[in-house]
Design a protein around this motif. Structure first.
Motif, PDB file in Angstrom:
ATOM      1  N   THR A 109      -6.278  10.727 -12.158  1.00 22.14           N
ATOM      2  CA  THR A 109      -5.869  11.739 -13.133  1.00 22.14           C
ATOM      3  C   THR A 109      -5.250  12.970 -12.476  1.00 22.14           C
ATOM      4  O   THR A 109      -4.519  13.704 -13.125  1.00 22.14           O
ATOM      5  N   HIS A 110      -5.544  13.222 -11.210  1.00 23.95           N
ATOM      6  CA  HIS A 110      -5.072  14.421 -10.511  1.00 23.95           C
ATOM      7  C   HIS A 110      -4.361  14.007  -9.217  1.00 23.95           C
ATOM      8  O   HIS A 110      -4.887  13.193  -8.452  1.00 23.95           O
ATOM      9  N   GLY A 111      -3.183  14.579  -9.005  1.00 24.82           N
ATOM     10  CA  GLY A 111      -2.450  14.289  -7.770  1.00 24.82           C
ATOM     11  C   GLY A 111      -2.090  12.822  -7.643  1.00 24.82           C
ATOM     12  O   GLY A 111      -2.154  12.251  -6.544  1.00 24.82           O
ATOM     13  N   THR A 112      -1.696  12.219  -8.740  1.00 25.92           N
ATOM     14  CA  THR A 112      -1.474  10.771  -8.730  1.00 25.92           C
ATOM     15  C   THR A 112      -0.348  10.356  -7.779  1.00 25.92           C
ATOM     16  O   THR A 112      -0.438   9.300  -7.144  1.00 25.92           O
ATOM     17  N   ASP A 113       0.693  11.166  -7.673  1.00 27.89           N
ATOM     18  CA  ASP A 113       1.777  10.821  -6.750  1.00 27.89           C
ATOM     19  C   ASP A 113       1.268  10.817  -5.308  1.00 27.89           C
ATOM     20  O   ASP A 113       1.632   9.944  -4.507  1.00 27.89           O
ATOM     21  N   GLN A 114       0.424  11.786  -4.973  1.00 26.22           N
ATOM     22  CA  GLN A 114      -0.140  11.843  -3.628  1.00 26.22           C
ATOM     23  C   GLN A 114      -1.070  10.654  -3.386  1.00 26.22           C
ATOM     24  O   GLN A 114      -1.088  10.073  -2.294  1.00 26.22           O
ATOM     25  N   MET A 115      -1.836  10.264  -4.414  1.00 28.54           N
ATOM     26  CA  MET A 115      -2.727   9.121  -4.277  1.00 28.54           C
ATOM     27  C   MET A 115      -1.932   7.841  -4.049  1.00 28.54           C
ATOM     28  O   MET A 115      -2.314   6.992  -3.223  1.00 28.54           O
ATOM     29  N   LEU A 116      -0.823   7.687  -4.766  1.00 27.75           N
ATOM     30  CA  LEU A 116       0.043   6.533  -4.554  1.00 27.75           C
ATOM     31  C   LEU A 116       0.589   6.514  -3.128  1.00 27.75           C
ATOM     32  O   LEU A 116       0.628   5.467  -2.475  1.00 27.75           O
ATOM     33  N   ALA A 117       0.987   7.687  -2.634  1.00 34.81           N
ATOM     34  CA  ALA A 117       1.509   7.776  -1.272  1.00 34.81           C
ATOM     35  C   ALA A 117       0.417   7.479  -0.247  1.00 34.81           C
ATOM     36  O   ALA A 117       0.663   6.799   0.757  1.00 34.81           O
ATOM     37  N   ASN A 118      -0.777   7.974  -0.499  1.00 35.87           N
ATOM     38  CA  ASN A 118      -1.887   7.739   0.430  1.00 35.87           C
ATOM     39  C   ASN A 118      -2.215   6.252   0.554  1.00 35.87           C
ATOM     40  O   ASN A 118      -2.556   5.761   1.634  1.00 35.87           O
ATOM     41  N   ARG A 119      -2.149   5.549  -0.563  1.00 40.52           N
ATOM     42  CA  ARG A 119      -2.515   4.143  -0.572  1.00 40.52           C
ATOM     43  C   ARG A 119      -1.351   3.207  -0.247  1.00 40.52           C
ATOM     44  O   ARG A 119      -1.549   2.109   0.265  1.00 40.52           O
ATOM     45  N   GLY A 120      -0.128   3.635  -0.595  1.00 38.70           N
ATOM     46  CA  GLY A 120       0.990   2.729  -0.448  1.00 38.70           C
ATOM     47  C   GLY A 120       0.906   1.566  -1.417  1.00 38.70           C
ATOM     48  O   GLY A 120       1.467   0.493  -1.182  1.00 38.70           O
ATOM     49  N   LYS A 121       0.185   1.778  -2.499  1.00 35.34           N
ATOM     50  CA  LYS A 121       0.002   0.763  -3.538  1.00 35.34           C
ATOM     51  C   LYS A 121       0.243   1.410  -4.891  1.00 35.34           C
ATOM     52  O   LYS A 121       0.233   2.632  -5.027  1.00 35.34           O
ATOM     53  N   SER A 122       0.407   0.572  -5.913  1.00 32.71           N
ATOM     54  CA  SER A 122       0.588   1.080  -7.259  1.00 32.71           C
ATOM     55  C   SER A 122      -0.344   0.360  -8.208  1.00 32.71           C
ATOM     56  O   SER A 122      -1.035  -0.589  -7.831  1.00 32.71           O
ATOM     57  N   GLY A 123      -0.375   0.815  -9.458  1.00 30.50           N
ATOM     58  CA  GLY A 123      -1.231   0.196 -10.458  1.00 30.50           C
ATOM     59  C   GLY A 123      -2.705   0.352 -10.119  1.00 30.50           C
ATOM     60  O   GLY A 123      -3.114   1.302  -9.444  1.00 30.50           O
ATOM     61  N   VAL A 124      -3.507  -0.595 -10.552  1.00 31.31           N
ATOM     62  CA  VAL A 124      -4.953  -0.478 -10.356  1.00 31.31           C
ATOM     63  C   VAL A 124      -5.352  -0.557  -8.893  1.00 31.31           C
ATOM     64  O   VAL A 124      -6.443  -0.111  -8.512  1.00 31.31           O
ATOM     65  N   GLN A 125      -4.465  -1.098  -8.051  1.00 30.97           N
ATOM     66  CA  GLN A 125      -4.792  -1.228  -6.633  1.00 30.97           C
ATOM     67  C   GLN A 125      -4.922   0.119  -5.928  1.00 30.97           C
ATOM     68  O   GLN A 125      -5.388   0.182  -4.789  1.00 30.97           O
ATOM     69  N   VAL A 126      -4.535   1.174  -6.605  1.00 30.04           N
ATOM     70  CA  VAL A 126      -4.650   2.505  -6.000  1.00 30.04           C
ATOM     71  C   VAL A 126      -6.121   2.866  -5.745  1.00 30.04           C
ATOM     72  O   VAL A 126      -6.460   3.401  -4.686  1.00 30.04           O
ATOM     73  N   SER A 127      -7.007   2.548  -6.684  1.00 34.76           N
ATOM     74  CA  SER A 127      -8.370   3.079  -6.557  1.00 34.76           C
ATOM     75  C   SER A 127      -9.430   2.195  -7.192  1.00 34.76           C
ATOM     76  O   SER A 127     -10.457   2.681  -7.631  1.00 34.76           O
ATOM     77  N   ASN A 128      -9.198   0.876  -7.221  1.00 34.54           N
ATOM     78  CA  ASN A 128     -10.148  -0.026  -7.868  1.00 34.54           C
ATOM     79  C   ASN A 128     -11.138  -0.636  -6.868  1.00 34.54           C
ATOM     80  O   ASN A 128     -11.390  -1.825  -6.854  1.00 34.54           O
ATOM     81  N   GLY A 129     -11.702   0.206  -6.053  1.00 33.19           N
ATOM     82  CA  GLY A 129     -12.705  -0.221  -5.088  1.00 33.19           C
ATOM     83  C   GLY A 129     -13.131   0.956  -4.240  1.00 33.19           C
ATOM     84  O   GLY A 129     -12.400   1.956  -4.139  1.00 33.19           O
ATOM     85  N   PRO A 130     -14.305   0.893  -3.619  1.00 29.28           N
ATOM     86  CA  PRO A 130     -14.850   2.065  -2.915  1.00 29.28           C
ATOM     87  C   PRO A 130     -14.050   2.497  -1.694  1.00 29.28           C
ATOM     88  O   PRO A 130     -13.920   3.698  -1.429  1.00 29.28           O
ATOM     89  N   GLY A 131     -13.483   1.535  -0.940  1.00 31.23           N
ATOM     90  CA  GLY A 131     -12.640   1.908   0.187  1.00 31.23           C
ATOM     91  C   GLY A 131     -11.264   2.355  -0.251  1.00 31.23           C
ATOM     92  O   GLY A 131     -10.656   3.241   0.363  1.00 31.23           O
TER      93      GLY A 131
END
Length: 212
Positions: A109-131
């Motif tokens: 919900t916050h800083g989503t573009d940065q989160m996408l850049a941090n992960r190099g992934k999109s969709g649910v793969q951005v944050s659908n797990g603890p690591g």
């Protein structure tokens, strides 16, 4: 329980760890770093019940430098490395009672573009797990391990919340299913949310499992 808009240390005490895990669902985990603010709604949280829980790091009273945060006061952060991943856990009981909640997944919900850049992934793969969620937030090391959440760059906002339509209690992931505690329903999820770590597309709801 805290009466502020944030989950301070007092939020993580005075009630069972399972209740705390459920209460965290729908609140917003935030992390402020040099890259700005990142975070999301907690949709999956896993309870670990200390010395009698075969899946817990403190099972049978195990105590080491690695597990020491669990033995500290409620609200202490337990940020640990498992294989190549950093995981984010919060201690939930008074000192010497080593219980905690692992935050397993968030809906960004916050800083989503940065989160996408941090992960190099999109969709649910951005944050659908603890690591994945720690990578997405931008957590790179264990600097804040042993810190109280009140004195850290992390915030759990109780003001920015959504109400789960249904909370399900299901077995935990990545633990020995044949051990005494292996099948206990100690993982709590927002039913229908696509960011749950083992969700199936056919179970996703258009409202992501929120009441509004």
């Amino acid at each position: 329980m805290t009466t502020t808009n944030f989950a301070t240390a007092s939020f993580f005490t005075g009630r069972p760890t399972t209740e705390i895990a459920k209460a965290l669902l729908g609140s917003t985990l935030l992390y402020r770093s040099s890259n700005g603010l990142t975070g999301g709604l907690i949709v999956e949280a896993e309870a670990y019940l200390g010395t009698n829980d075969t899946a817990a790091h403190a099972y049978n009273g195990r105590r080491s430098k690695f597990t020491e945060p669990l033995y500290r006061e409620a609200g202490t952060l337990y940020i640990y490395q498992l294989r190549a991943n950093l995981l984010f856990d919060v201690v939930t009981q008074p000192a010497e009672t080593p219980e905690g909640v692992l935050i397993r997944a968030i809906e960004p919900t916050h800083g989503t573009d940065q989160m996408l850049a941090n992960r190099g992934k999109s969709g649910v793969q951005v944050s659908n797990g603890p690591g994945k969620l720690t990578q997405a937030l931008g957590i790179r090391d264990q600097t804040d391990n042993l810190s109280l959440i009140d004195d850290s760059p992390f915030t759990i906002s109780l003001a920015e919340t959504r109400q789960p339509r249904q909370i399900l209690a299901v077995p935990r992931v990545g633990v020995n299913p044949d051990a005494a505690s292996g099948q206990l329903p100690l993982r709590f999820i927002v039913a229908g949310n696509p960011y749950i770590s083992d969700s199936r597309k056919r179970d996703w709801r258009d409202d992501h499992g929120w009441t509004e």
